[in-house]
Motif scaffolding. Structure first.
Motif, PDB file in Angstrom:
ATOM      1  N   ALA A   1       0.819  -1.222   0.000  1.00  0.00           N
ATOM      2  CA  ALA A   1       0.000   0.000   0.000  1.00  0.00           C
ATOM      3  C   ALA A   1       0.850   1.268   0.000  1.00  0.00           C
ATOM      4  CB  ALA A   1      -0.927  -0.005   1.217  1.00  0.00           C
TER       5      ALA A   1
ATOM      6  N   GLY B   1       1.979   2.439  -3.483  1.00  0.00           N
ATOM      7  CA  GLY B   1       0.958   2.799  -4.460  1.00  0.00           C
ATOM      8  C   GLY B   1      -0.303   2.007  -4.166  1.00  0.00           C
ATOM      9  N   SER B   2      -0.984   1.575  -5.207  1.00  0.00           N
ATOM     10  CA  SER B   2      -2.251   0.871  -5.009  1.00  0.00           C
ATOM     11  C   SER B   2      -2.017  -0.623  -4.783  1.00  0.00           C
ATOM     12  CB  SER B   2      -3.133   1.071  -6.235  1.00  0.00           C
ATOM     13  OG  SER B   2      -4.034   0.013  -6.339  1.00  0.00           O
ATOM     14  N   THR B   3      -2.587  -1.151  -3.716  1.00  0.00           N
ATOM     15  CA  THR B   3      -2.496  -2.595  -3.442  1.00  0.00           C
ATOM     16  C   THR B   3      -3.148  -3.377  -4.574  1.00  0.00           C
ATOM     17  OG1 THR B   3      -2.697  -2.048  -1.117  1.00  0.00           O
ATOM     18  CG2 THR B   3      -2.993  -4.343  -1.687  1.00  0.00           C
ATOM     19  N   ASP B   4      -4.262  -2.875  -5.101  1.00  0.00           N
ATOM     20  CA  ASP B   4      -4.977  -3.586  -6.167  1.00  0.00           C
ATOM     21  C   ASP B   4      -4.146  -3.623  -7.447  1.00  0.00           C
ATOM     22  OD1 ASP B   4      -7.018  -4.004  -4.466  1.00  0.00           O
ATOM     23  OD2 ASP B   4      -8.294  -2.382  -5.237  1.00  0.00           O
ATOM     24  N   THR B   5      -3.499  -2.488  -7.768  1.00  0.00           N
ATOM     25  CA  THR B   5      -2.678  -2.460  -8.987  1.00  0.00           C
ATOM     26  C   THR B   5      -1.513  -3.441  -8.864  1.00  0.00           C
ATOM     27  OG1 THR B   5      -3.195  -0.127  -9.192  1.00  0.00           O
ATOM     28  CG2 THR B   5      -1.381  -0.934 -10.546  1.00  0.00           C
TER      29      THR B   5
ATOM     30  N   SER C   1      -2.775  -6.985  -9.289  1.00  0.00           N
ATOM     31  CA  SER C   1      -3.121  -7.358 -10.662  1.00  0.00           C
ATOM     32  C   SER C   1      -1.873  -7.441 -11.539  1.00  0.00           C
ATOM     33  CB  SER C   1      -4.192  -6.430 -11.238  1.00  0.00           C
ATOM     34  OG  SER C   1      -3.621  -5.249 -11.688  1.00  0.00           O
ATOM     35  N   GLU C   2      -0.858  -6.605 -11.263  1.00  0.00           N
ATOM     36  CA  GLU C   2       0.426  -6.726 -11.986  1.00  0.00           C
ATOM     37  C   GLU C   2       1.043  -8.107 -11.746  1.00  0.00           C
ATOM     38  OE1 GLU C   2       2.860  -4.786 -13.843  1.00  0.00           O
ATOM     39  OE2 GLU C   2       1.055  -3.714 -14.409  1.00  0.00           O
TER      40      GLU C   2
END
Ligand code: NAD
Length: 369
Positions: free
Chosen positions: A296, A299-303, A306-307
């Motif tokens: 987190a 940057g974004s945990t979700d990004t 997904s990377e």
């Protein structure tokens, strides 16, 4: 004995049968029930994931170390120094299974509050399968990197040498993948973990052909180069052989092993290896330098997730080298093995099982009688 099945030379035991027995052994040997359960579940967990080298085969050696006063039951780590993002912890040769949990939990707490943390753990009893610690951090949502040395355990020759100057020094990293299982990279920097030589010595899976270097400089997979001639009933001692394990990956693995000795040994306060003192009087222990990072704060945990997922798919889409092969990512083989062994049981060579039972009998364990 409640074996799932037996084949010549091998017995297969269910985890739910083996775990209470191993726990009883450690409890009778003086560990609290909580610590005994912790040790048993982590050793059996290593077997479940296919790392028999770090599973219940260690029971005789752990109990022997406890009885000789080389490792101590029910310790709590001492905080030597700390600030918001780092700590140096002294395990005082407590059981690694408990000390590892305590150290990781300090790292999780600090990284959860501050985004990153570095924890130096010194003088720990054997930390077992290091993947356990990366999995625990990943359960807390953290990326982690663990560098480990094995003080007072000279088993490995440096690249270009034949004399022992290094330990098996594992490297491990974990990437959380919520809601799925984390990616776990976890390996010894020797060509094989010492426990794998122990498994081979006990009649289990053979080592790779060039995993060892003999005293004359020739390459071999005969574990006797590591352990020396065996006498009946004695606990196998890897300090007695004339040869050595080799590092993996030639000069690259040897360089990584060297780094581990510096960061996990010299920097943590465990100490880097040197000439050995009397084998019966020395504590063999782990130093571990761990780095924890919360995705987190980058940057974004979700990004990030997904990377990672996309990259895993890309890697696995490589055509297999063998017609019936499969490209696996770190940690995948352990998950497959765990699924299979949960059904078929944990394989133990007759010799390894006899040694565990003998330790169980010695401390008066009755669970499997
Ligand atoms: P190994 O050679 O089996 O390598 C394991 C790693 O390689 C895992 O990350 C696994 O997922 C990955 N892997 C395996 N097969 C793969 C494939 N086909 N494709 C892609 N990736 C694959 O492990 P090892 O060197 O024998 O180490 C075994 C255990 O010993 C580890 O858990 C390590 O932490 C432990 N160890 C502990 C100590 C200690 O002092 N505590 C010392 C040495 C080793």
């Amino acid at each position: 004995m409640q074996a799932i099945r037996q084949t010549p030379g091998t017995v297969f035991l269910a985890p739910h049968v083996l775990s209470p027995y191993v726990s009883e052994i450690f409890h009778r040997a003086s560990c609290s029930k909580t610590e005994a359960n912790c040790i048993a579940s982590r050793l059996v967990g290593a077997n479940l994931r296919g790392h028999d080298s770090h599973g219940v085969i260690r029971v005789p050696r752990y109990v022997d170390a406890l009885q000789k006063g080389l490792v101590f039951a029910d310790q709590t780590v001492d905080v030597i120094t700390e600030n918001d993002v780092m700590a140096v912890l002294d395990a005082k040769f407590g059981f690694g299974q408990s000390m590892g949990e305590q150290a990781v939990d300090v790292g999780i707490k600090k990284a959860a509050a501050n985004g990153v943390a570095i924890i130096a753990l010194r003088n720990s009893g054997h930390l077992g399968r290091i993947g356990d610690w990366a999995e625990r951090a990943a359960d807390g949502g953290l990326i982690s990197i663990h560098m480990v040395n094995v003080k007072n355990s000279l088993l490995v020759a440096p690249f270009g040498g034949r004399d022992r100057r290094m330990s098996t020094s594992p490297f491990c990293a974990g990437i959380p993948m919520p809601p799925g299982t984390p990616v776990i990279l976890d390996f010894a920097t020797s060509a094989a973990a010492e426990g794998k030589a122990l498994v081979a010595l006990s009649g289990g899976k053979a080592l790779p052909a060039d995993a060892l270097i003999a005293a004359d400089g020739s390459l071999s997979n005969d574990p006797l180069h590591l352990y020396g001639p065996q006498s009946t009933g004695a606990i196998a001692n890897p300090n007695l052989g004339p040869g050595a394990l080799r590092t993996f990956g030639d000069h690259k693995g040897s360089g990584l092993n060297f780094l581990m000795e510096i960061l996990a040994g010299a920097l943590t306060g465990t100490g880097a290896n040197g000439p050995l003192v009397d084998p019966d009087k020395r504590n063999v222990g782990n130093g571990m330098l761990s780095i924890y990072m919360s995705p987190a704060v980058f940057g974004s945990t979700d990004t990030f997730a997904s990377e990672v997922r996309n990259y895993i798919d890309f890697v696995k889409s490589s055509r297999p080298a063998e017609p019936d092969g499969e490209v696996l990512v770190p940690g995948e083989v352990e998950l497959k093995t765990m699924a299979e062994r949960s059904r078929t049981g944990l394989p133990l060579s007759d010799k390894a099982w006899a040694n565990i039972k003998s330790t169980g009998d010695q401390v008066g364990a009755t669970a499997l009688q």
